[in-house]
Design a protein around this motif. Sequence first.
Motif, mmCIF file in Angstrom:
data_model
loop_
_atom_site.group_PDB
_atom_site.id
_atom_site.type_symbol
_atom_site.label_atom_id
_atom_site.label_comp_id
_atom_site.label_asym_id
_atom_site.label_seq_id
_atom_site.Cartn_x
_atom_site.Cartn_y
_atom_site.Cartn_z
ATOM 1 N N PHE A 1 0.815 -1.211 0.000
ATOM 2 C CA PHE A 1 0.000 0.000 0.000
ATOM 3 C C PHE A 1 0.851 1.265 0.000
ATOM 4 O O PHE A 1 2.052 1.223 0.237
ATOM 5 C CB PHE A 1 -0.946 -0.014 1.202
ATOM 6 N N THR A 2 0.200 2.392 -0.276
ATOM 7 C CA THR A 2 0.889 3.673 -0.331
ATOM 8 C C THR A 2 1.072 4.203 1.080
ATOM 9 O O THR A 2 0.155 4.800 1.661
ATOM 10 C CB THR A 2 0.087 4.678 -1.181
ATOM 11 N N GLN A 3 2.247 3.982 1.615
ATOM 12 C CA GLN A 3 2.540 4.383 2.986
ATOM 13 C C GLN A 3 3.967 4.927 3.072
ATOM 14 O O GLN A 3 4.920 4.235 2.688
ATOM 15 C CB GLN A 3 2.354 3.207 3.947
ATOM 16 N N PHE A 4 4.086 6.160 3.577
ATOM 17 C CA PHE A 4 5.389 6.797 3.735
ATOM 18 C C PHE A 4 5.419 7.609 5.021
ATOM 19 O O PHE A 4 4.423 8.245 5.388
ATOM 20 C CB PHE A 4 5.697 7.732 2.555
ATOM 21 N N GLU A 5 6.556 7.606 5.676
ATOM 22 C CA GLU A 5 6.767 8.479 6.825
ATOM 23 C C GLU A 5 6.952 9.913 6.322
ATOM 24 O O GLU A 5 7.387 10.130 5.186
ATOM 25 C CB GLU A 5 8.018 8.037 7.603
ATOM 26 N N PRO A 6 6.622 10.917 7.140
ATOM 27 C CA PRO A 6 6.820 12.310 6.731
ATOM 28 C C PRO A 6 8.262 12.565 6.290
ATOM 29 O O PRO A 6 9.211 12.067 6.902
ATOM 30 C CB PRO A 6 6.479 13.100 7.999
ATOM 31 N N GLY A 7 8.398 13.295 5.196
ATOM 32 C CA GLY A 7 9.718 13.680 4.719
ATOM 33 C C GLY A 7 10.468 12.604 3.959
ATOM 34 O O GLY A 7 11.644 12.795 3.643
ATOM 35 N N THR A 8 9.804 11.492 3.607
ATOM 36 C CA THR A 8 10.519 10.402 2.918
ATOM 37 C C THR A 8 10.145 10.267 1.445
ATOM 38 O O THR A 8 10.774 9.485 0.731
ATOM 39 C CB THR A 8 10.268 9.056 3.615
ATOM 40 N N HIS A 9 9.124 11.008 0.985
ATOM 41 C CA HIS A 9 8.756 10.945 -0.431
ATOM 42 C C HIS A 9 8.263 12.317 -0.880
ATOM 43 O O HIS A 9 7.416 12.931 -0.224
ATOM 44 C CB HIS A 9 7.672 9.897 -0.674
ATOM 45 N N ALA A 10 8.795 12.772 -2.014
ATOM 46 C CA ALA A 10 8.491 14.122 -2.499
ATOM 47 C C ALA A 10 7.004 14.341 -2.763
ATOM 48 O O ALA A 10 6.493 15.456 -2.593
ATOM 49 C CB ALA A 10 9.290 14.409 -3.770
ATOM 50 N N PRO B 1 5.013 14.758 1.186
ATOM 51 C CA PRO B 1 5.941 15.358 2.159
ATOM 52 C C PRO B 1 5.459 15.254 3.608
ATOM 53 O O PRO B 1 6.286 15.198 4.522
ATOM 54 C CB PRO B 1 6.025 16.826 1.714
ATOM 55 N N GLU B 2 4.148 15.224 3.810
ATOM 56 C CA GLU B 2 3.608 15.113 5.166
ATOM 57 C C GLU B 2 3.389 13.670 5.586
ATOM 58 O O GLU B 2 2.913 13.400 6.692
ATOM 59 C CB GLU B 2 2.288 15.897 5.261
ATOM 60 N N GLY B 3 3.741 12.742 4.697
ATOM 61 C CA GLY B 3 3.550 11.325 4.983
ATOM 62 C C GLY B 3 2.153 10.864 4.612
ATOM 63 O O GLY B 3 1.251 11.671 4.397
ATOM 64 N N ILE B 4 1.981 9.548 4.502
ATOM 65 C CA ILE B 4 0.681 8.977 4.171
ATOM 66 C C ILE B 4 0.614 7.555 4.718
ATOM 67 O O ILE B 4 1.602 6.811 4.669
ATOM 68 C CB ILE B 4 0.440 8.986 2.643
ATOM 69 N N GLU B 5 -0.519 7.192 5.246
ATOM 70 C CA GLU B 5 -0.753 5.814 5.689
ATOM 71 C C GLU B 5 -2.096 5.381 5.108
ATOM 72 O O GLU B 5 -3.144 5.529 5.729
ATOM 73 C CB GLU B 5 -0.776 5.705 7.206
ATOM 74 N N ASP B 6 -2.039 4.874 3.891
ATOM 75 C CA ASP B 6 -3.229 4.530 3.123
ATOM 76 C C ASP B 6 -3.391 3.012 3.094
ATOM 77 O O ASP B 6 -2.487 2.299 2.652
ATOM 78 C CB ASP B 6 -3.081 5.082 1.702
#
Length: 217
Positions: free
Chosen positions: A169-178, A181-186
């Motif tokens: 799934f589309t999940q990133f910590e803040p500041g880890t993907h352009a 930028p605020e992160g996502i936990e989808d």
Amino acid sequence: MKILLAGDSTVANCPTEEFPMSGWGAHLAPHVHAWAAVHNFAKGGATTESFREEGLWQALLETAEAGDMVLVQFGHNDQKQQHLAAGAGYSVNLHRMIREIRSLGASPILCTSVERRNFHKGVPVATLADYADAVGSVAEDMGVPVIDLHDWTSKLYAAAGEDGSAAYFTQFEPGTHAHWPEGIEDNTHFNQQGALLIAGFVAERVLELRDGVSEAK
């Protein structure tokens, strides 16, 4: 032959600014390019109702020809509207879609909704089971084949576990993907890896259905 896709964001070609978010339909073409062209009409936020109201269904029907396959997968957004409940408007709309596809000489194929990643104390909990059941009932009533993505994705998540399944799934910590930028936990929308896996499964089932039709003739 063409394979035409009707569905929501879990099927759609997502906008580039949402990369690596992806629907499985965006990755189907490489699996079938030797014998079919994929036309993906799916759109984020679509229901069985809005897909028609926005003209997407008409555009699909105008592209479809005899011998083509039309894959239909909705449910995620229908679930948010009371009149599109699984046993109500949702099922009614699927019946109508099937009749219209057949009137063109094309072959309708229903897909149950891909499941969300939803765990409780480490155990997967279904969120779209009633919509999957409705698809099964419509398919039986109309004599239409089903690609059971609800069951397949549920088993995929269970096998990977609560932590491991996050990799689909589309999940990133803040500041880890352009792009995020605020992160996502989808837990609904796939990343490239998850979408690729599902597209591969769909391609296998579509090939089986194509060969089955050929043998029947």
